[in-house]
Design a protein around this motif. Structure first.
Motif, PDB file in Angstrom:
ATOM      1  N   LEU A 283     -85.924   2.859 -33.820  1.00 23.04           N
ATOM      2  CA  LEU A 283     -86.343   2.371 -32.512  1.00 23.04           C
ATOM      3  C   LEU A 283     -87.757   1.798 -32.556  1.00 23.04           C
ATOM      4  O   LEU A 283     -88.055   0.781 -31.915  1.00 23.04           O
ATOM      5  CB  LEU A 283     -86.259   3.497 -31.483  1.00 23.04           C
ATOM      6  CG  LEU A 283     -84.838   3.974 -31.124  1.00 23.04           C
ATOM      7  CD1 LEU A 283     -84.912   5.146 -30.156  1.00 23.04           C
ATOM      8  CD2 LEU A 283     -84.032   2.843 -30.508  1.00 23.04           C
ATOM      9  N   ALA A 284     -88.628   2.459 -33.298  1.00 25.00           N
ATOM     10  CA  ALA A 284     -89.995   1.954 -33.420  1.00 25.00           C
ATOM     11  C   ALA A 284     -90.029   0.596 -34.108  1.00 25.00           C
ATOM     12  O   ALA A 284     -90.766  -0.310 -33.704  1.00 25.00           O
ATOM     13  CB  ALA A 284     -90.850   2.967 -34.188  1.00 25.00           C
TER      14      ALA A 284
ATOM     15  N   ALA B  52     -87.571  -1.623 -34.148  1.00 29.89           N
ATOM     16  CA  ALA B  52     -87.016  -2.610 -33.218  1.00 29.89           C
ATOM     17  C   ALA B  52     -88.030  -2.986 -32.142  1.00 29.89           C
ATOM     18  O   ALA B  52     -88.170  -4.170 -31.786  1.00 29.89           O
ATOM     19  CB  ALA B  52     -85.741  -2.059 -32.582  1.00 29.89           C
ATOM     20  N   TYR B  53     -88.736  -1.989 -31.624  1.00 26.15           N
ATOM     21  CA  TYR B  53     -89.753  -2.271 -30.604  1.00 26.15           C
ATOM     22  C   TYR B  53     -90.877  -3.112 -31.185  1.00 26.15           C
ATOM     23  O   TYR B  53     -91.374  -4.040 -30.537  1.00 26.15           O
ATOM     24  CB  TYR B  53     -90.296  -0.963 -30.058  1.00 26.15           C
ATOM     25  CG  TYR B  53     -91.423  -1.137 -29.073  1.00 26.15           C
ATOM     26  CD1 TYR B  53     -91.170  -1.526 -27.764  1.00 26.15           C
ATOM     27  CD2 TYR B  53     -92.741  -0.919 -29.459  1.00 26.15           C
ATOM     28  CE1 TYR B  53     -92.198  -1.696 -26.857  1.00 26.15           C
ATOM     29  CE2 TYR B  53     -93.786  -1.086 -28.561  1.00 26.15           C
ATOM     30  CZ  TYR B  53     -93.512  -1.470 -27.261  1.00 26.15           C
ATOM     31  OH  TYR B  53     -94.536  -1.633 -26.374  1.00 26.15           O
ATOM     32  N   ARG B  54     -91.252  -2.822 -32.420  1.00 25.28           N
ATOM     33  CA  ARG B  54     -92.333  -3.586 -33.046  1.00 25.28           C
ATOM     34  C   ARG B  54     -91.927  -5.041 -33.227  1.00 25.28           C
ATOM     35  O   ARG B  54     -92.728  -5.959 -32.982  1.00 25.28           O
ATOM     36  CB  ARG B  54     -92.693  -2.946 -34.384  1.00 25.28           C
ATOM     37  CG  ARG B  54     -93.885  -3.592 -35.083  1.00 25.28           C
ATOM     38  CD  ARG B  54     -94.103  -2.978 -36.445  1.00 25.28           C
ATOM     39  NE  ARG B  54     -95.262  -3.559 -37.100  1.00 25.28           N
ATOM     40  CZ  ARG B  54     -96.489  -3.091 -37.002  1.00 25.28           C
ATOM     41  NH1 ARG B  54     -96.719  -2.031 -36.249  1.00 25.28           N
ATOM     42  NH2 ARG B  54     -97.491  -3.670 -37.632  1.00 25.28           N
ATOM     43  N   GLN B  55     -90.690  -5.265 -33.641  1.00 22.68           N
ATOM     44  CA  GLN B  55     -90.222  -6.644 -33.798  1.00 22.68           C
ATOM     45  C   GLN B  55     -90.149  -7.369 -32.459  1.00 22.68           C
ATOM     46  O   GLN B  55     -90.496  -8.543 -32.354  1.00 22.68           O
ATOM     47  CB  GLN B  55     -88.850  -6.643 -34.478  1.00 22.68           C
ATOM     48  CG  GLN B  55     -88.891  -6.196 -35.929  1.00 22.68           C
ATOM     49  CD  GLN B  55     -87.525  -6.209 -36.572  1.00 22.68           C
ATOM     50  OE1 GLN B  55     -86.518  -6.415 -35.897  1.00 22.68           O
ATOM     51  NE2 GLN B  55     -87.480  -5.970 -37.879  1.00 22.68           N
ATOM     52  N   THR B  56     -89.682  -6.656 -31.415  1.00 24.92           N
ATOM     53  CA  THR B  56     -89.606  -7.287 -30.093  1.00 24.92           C
ATOM     54  C   THR B  56     -90.989  -7.670 -29.584  1.00 24.92           C
ATOM     55  O   THR B  56     -91.196  -8.763 -29.043  1.00 24.92           O
ATOM     56  CB  THR B  56     -88.926  -6.336 -29.101  1.00 24.92           C
ATOM     57  OG1 THR B  56     -87.635  -5.978 -29.594  1.00 24.92           O
ATOM     58  CG2 THR B  56     -88.784  -6.985 -27.730  1.00 24.92           C
ATOM     59  N   VAL B  57     -91.946  -6.752 -29.748  1.00 25.16           N
ATOM     60  CA  VAL B  57     -93.312  -7.038 -29.316  1.00 25.16           C
ATOM     61  C   VAL B  57     -93.919  -8.174 -30.130  1.00 25.16           C
ATOM     62  O   VAL B  57     -94.656  -9.014 -29.601  1.00 25.16           O
ATOM     63  CB  VAL B  57     -94.173  -5.760 -29.411  1.00 25.16           C
ATOM     64  CG1 VAL B  57     -95.634  -6.070 -29.140  1.00 25.16           C
ATOM     65  CG2 VAL B  57     -93.677  -4.714 -28.422  1.00 25.16           C
TER      66      VAL B  57
ATOM     67  N   GLU C 208     -92.541 -11.490 -28.804  1.00 24.47           N
ATOM     68  CA  GLU C 208     -92.836 -11.812 -27.416  1.00 24.47           C
ATOM     69  C   GLU C 208     -93.912 -12.876 -27.266  1.00 24.47           C
ATOM     70  O   GLU C 208     -93.764 -13.783 -26.422  1.00 24.47           O
ATOM     71  CB  GLU C 208     -93.246 -10.543 -26.660  1.00 24.47           C
ATOM     72  CG  GLU C 208     -93.470 -10.757 -25.170  1.00 24.47           C
ATOM     73  CD  GLU C 208     -92.222 -11.231 -24.463  1.00 24.47           C
ATOM     74  OE1 GLU C 208     -92.360 -11.880 -23.414  1.00 24.47           O
ATOM     75  OE2 GLU C 208     -91.120 -10.953 -24.953  1.00 24.47           O
TER      76      GLU C 208
END
Length: 303
Positions: A63-64, A66-71, A74
């Protein structure tokens, strides 16, 4: 001899213990026995809590990531969105500049045309331009204002719609109001500064309303120049009654007021779609070839 053989046969037989006997004889599950033997031998044993903790750590790591890639993506998305918005704004400004240039050139052409024509012919031309919408007009009339309802949901039901359709102005509302104004005797009509002609269109593209393929936004003002009794005729029309009913049920804003000294801009000059040379008269001199023949229609056939 037969007895001894039968005795050996009975002695060689084996009987499997039944389930209850085996349960009381070995009450411990074999898995626990294997675990105890492994613990004594020094082999690592993973309890359930440890396995759960490892799974949670792995899921959290994924999850971390995936969140890092999304951020990380952005800023690129925001930059692309900002670039598109900037391009749209530049195109709108360029369109406005070209529109102003076209208006200035149109005024210059009209001035030169008036100089070239006589007084009566120039007056006739101005009258025709005003009637067809390609000329600027000025006079008294009415203004019909329509605006979307406020987004205040009902305190009991939580709904923002009163059941009479959407609580915002749609393209058919503008169509209905414009047609009613024409029917009430309007000589010229415009919507948010967009002059309407006999070939004008009022359509929708998603949530946007297009007047002659140009977007207009609310609040919408339908301005019309016409006789003094135009307001009374319009307010007595079926379109006005329907819009008042819709406004009372949905919260949509609808109002009619008298306006003095309105100025409606000129519409864009229509494009010539089809053109051709006149039909040459036939040398036979028959009545058919002397002028009764007509050129074919653009659709390929006549009536």
């Amino acid at each position: 001899m037969s007895d001894s053989g039968s005795g050996r046969g009975r002695g060689d037989r084996t009987y499997a213990p039944d389930f209850l006997t085996e349960l009381f004889r070995n009450p411990l599950d074999p898995g626990y026995e294997d675990a105890a033997r492994s613990r004594v031998a020094g082999a690592p044993v993973w309890p359930a809590r440890s396995v759960t903790a490892v799974v949670l750590v792995v899921v959290g790591f994924l999850l971390a990531v995936a969140y890092r890639q999304t951020v990380a993506e952005e800023p690129g998305r925001a930059q692309a969105r900002a670039g598109l918005v900037e391009q749209i704004r530049e195109r709108e400004e360029e369109s406005d500049r070209l529109g102003e240039r076209a208006d200035a050139l149109r005024d210059e052409v009209s001035r030169l045309r008036v100089q070239a024509l006589g007084g009566s012919e120039a007056a006739r031309l101005r009258e025709l331009e005003a009637g067809t919408g390609v000329g600027r007009v000025r006079g008294d009339g009415v203004v019909v204002r329509l605006a979307d309802a406020r987004d205040d949901p009902d305190a009991v039901t939580g709904a923002a719609d009163g059941g009479a359709g959407p609580d915002r102005v749609i393209y058919s509302d503008l169509q209905r109001v414009a047609n009613a104004l024409w029917g009430a005797g309007a000589e010229a009509v415009s919507i948010n500064g967009q002059r309407l002609t006999a070939t004008s269109t009022i359509r929708s593209a998603g949530d946007a309303i297009l007047v002659d393929f140009r977007p207009v936004t609310g609040p919408y003002e339908v301005s019309a120049i016409g006789p003094g009794e135009m307001r009374k005729r319009f307010e007595g029309s079926a379109a006005s009654a329907l819009m008042r009913q819709v406004a009372s049920k949905t919260g949509l804003s609808f109002g009619v007021r008298v306006a003095e000294d309105l100025t409606l801009p000129a519409a864009a000059e229509p494009r010539l779609r089809w053109a051709g040379p006149p039909v040459d008269p036939s040398p036979s001199g028959s009545s058919e070839s002397s002028g009764s023949r007509t050129s074919p229609s653009p659709s390929g056939g006549g009536r």
